[in-house]
Motif scaffolding. Structure first.
Motif, mmCIF file in Angstrom:
data_model
loop_
_atom_site.group_PDB
_atom_site.id
_atom_site.type_symbol
_atom_site.label_atom_id
_atom_site.label_comp_id
_atom_site.label_asym_id
_atom_site.label_seq_id
_atom_site.Cartn_x
_atom_site.Cartn_y
_atom_site.Cartn_z
ATOM 1 N N VAL A 114 -6.381 23.366 10.432
ATOM 2 C CA VAL A 114 -7.072 22.076 10.351
ATOM 3 C C VAL A 114 -7.354 21.726 8.900
ATOM 4 N N LYS A 115 -7.799 22.694 8.118
ATOM 5 C CA LYS A 115 -8.105 22.458 6.705
ATOM 6 C C LYS A 115 -6.848 22.049 5.934
ATOM 7 N N LYS A 116 -5.715 22.657 6.242
ATOM 8 C CA LYS A 116 -4.457 22.286 5.574
ATOM 9 C C LYS A 116 -4.075 20.848 5.899
ATOM 10 N N ILE A 117 -4.174 20.482 7.176
ATOM 11 C CA ILE A 117 -3.841 19.121 7.595
ATOM 12 C C ILE A 117 -4.810 18.130 6.961
ATOM 13 N N GLU A 118 -6.086 18.467 6.971
ATOM 14 C CA GLU A 118 -7.106 17.592 6.396
ATOM 15 C C GLU A 118 -6.871 17.376 4.901
ATOM 16 N N ALA A 119 -6.479 18.406 4.184
ATOM 17 C CA ALA A 119 -6.225 18.278 2.741
ATOM 18 C C ALA A 119 -5.087 17.287 2.483
ATOM 19 N N VAL A 120 -4.040 17.358 3.293
ATOM 20 C CA VAL A 120 -2.921 16.421 3.133
ATOM 21 C C VAL A 120 -3.388 14.998 3.444
ATOM 22 N N ILE A 121 -4.164 14.833 4.501
ATOM 23 C CA ILE A 121 -4.644 13.506 4.882
ATOM 24 C C ILE A 121 -5.526 12.922 3.775
ATOM 25 N N ARG A 122 -6.392 13.734 3.202
ATOM 26 C CA ARG A 122 -7.247 13.252 2.109
ATOM 27 C C ARG A 122 -6.414 12.834 0.891
ATOM 28 N N GLU A 123 -5.381 13.602 0.588
ATOM 29 C CA GLU A 123 -4.511 13.258 -0.542
ATOM 30 C C GLU A 123 -3.765 11.955 -0.255
ATOM 31 N N LEU A 124 -3.284 11.787 0.979
ATOM 32 C CA LEU A 124 -2.627 10.526 1.347
ATOM 33 C C LEU A 124 -3.597 9.353 1.203
ATOM 34 N N GLY A 125 -4.848 9.584 1.573
ATOM 35 C CA GLY A 125 -5.870 8.548 1.443
ATOM 36 C C GLY A 125 -6.058 8.121 0.000
ATOM 37 N N LYS A 126 -6.077 9.086 -0.902
ATOM 38 C CA LYS A 126 -6.204 8.762 -2.329
ATOM 39 C C LYS A 126 -5.008 7.942 -2.803
ATOM 40 N N GLU A 127 -3.820 8.354 -2.366
ATOM 41 C CA GLU A 127 -2.620 7.624 -2.760
ATOM 42 C C GLU A 127 -2.639 6.208 -2.215
ATOM 43 N N ALA A 139 -5.251 4.425 -1.341
ATOM 44 C CA ALA A 139 -6.312 3.653 -1.968
ATOM 45 C C ALA A 139 -5.910 3.144 -3.353
ATOM 46 N N ALA A 140 -4.979 3.825 -4.000
ATOM 47 C CA ALA A 140 -4.558 3.435 -5.343
ATOM 48 C C ALA A 140 -3.423 2.414 -5.335
ATOM 49 N N VAL A 141 -2.891 2.090 -4.158
ATOM 50 C CA VAL A 141 -1.759 1.156 -4.059
ATOM 51 C C VAL A 141 -2.212 -0.253 -4.395
ATOM 52 N N SER A 142 -1.394 -0.932 -5.148
ATOM 53 C CA SER A 142 -1.610 -2.334 -5.444
ATOM 54 C C SER A 142 -0.335 -3.055 -5.046
ATOM 55 N N LEU A 143 -0.444 -4.061 -4.192
ATOM 56 C CA LEU A 143 0.739 -4.787 -3.735
ATOM 57 C C LEU A 143 0.914 -6.073 -4.508
ATOM 58 N N TYR A 144 2.151 -6.408 -4.698
ATOM 59 C CA TYR A 144 2.486 -7.633 -5.403
ATOM 60 C C TYR A 144 3.113 -8.591 -4.406
ATOM 61 N N GLY A 145 2.581 -9.762 -4.302
ATOM 62 C CA GLY A 145 3.121 -10.769 -3.376
ATOM 63 C C GLY A 145 3.768 -11.901 -4.141
ATOM 64 N N GLY A 146 4.511 -11.528 -5.185
ATOM 65 C CA GLY A 146 5.080 -12.513 -6.107
ATOM 66 C C GLY A 146 6.015 -13.520 -5.456
ATOM 67 N N SER A 147 6.214 -14.584 -6.187
ATOM 68 C CA SER A 147 7.109 -15.640 -5.689
ATOM 69 C C SER A 147 8.386 -15.642 -6.479
#
Length: 137
Positions: A114-127, A129-137
């Motif tokens: 469970v701890k291994k899975i949770e660590a991966v999920i937390r890391e994915l969450g950080k990634e 949260a840092a995403v910025s999307l561009y909706g350019g024209s």
């Protein structure tokens, strides 16, 4: 006061529970919001009838009651089905077939798994949260 709600997958619905002192509240619902609402009602009812003499409820104020959710592995994958089991298993160094068995409830993970899975999920969450999307024209 913040209480941790444990969310588990049931047959066609979610189960939620929290424990505070000697009091254990459980409920079922289709969504986390429904579970939270049910558990809030149970907490207030307990406080009004018995909790005032329960030292673990010291400082309880209905308006300031907060919940945070913790999911068992099966409920997590049900809720976040856009995440693939194979990817999370690979990132956690676990066998994907075994993690699929955790997801389906055939097997139950050890605390270490469970701890291994949770660590991966937390890391994915950080990634994410840092995403910025561009909706350019």
């Amino acid at each position: 006061m913040t209480l941790e709600i444990i969310i588990e997958k049931g047959d066609g619905e979610l189960w939620g529970r929290f424990q505070k002192g000697n009091y254990l509240a459980t409920t079922a619902g289709q969504t986390e919001n429904e579970i939270e609402s049910n558990l809030r009602e149970l907490a207030v009812d307990y406080w009004n009838h018995e909790g005032k003499t329960d030292r673990s409820w010291k400082g309880f104020q209905e308006g300031k009651l907060k919940f945070r959710f913790a999911y068992d592995v099966q409920a997590f994958f049900e809720k976040h089905n856009y995440l693939t089991v194979s990817y999370i298993a690979e990132m956690a160094g676990l066998n994907a077939s075994l993690v699929r068995q955790y997801k389906s409830g055939i097997k139950h993970p050890s605390l270490e798994q469970v701890k291994k899975i949770e660590a991966v999920i937390r890391e994915l969450g950080k990634e994410l949260a840092a995403v910025s999307l561009y909706g350019g024209s």
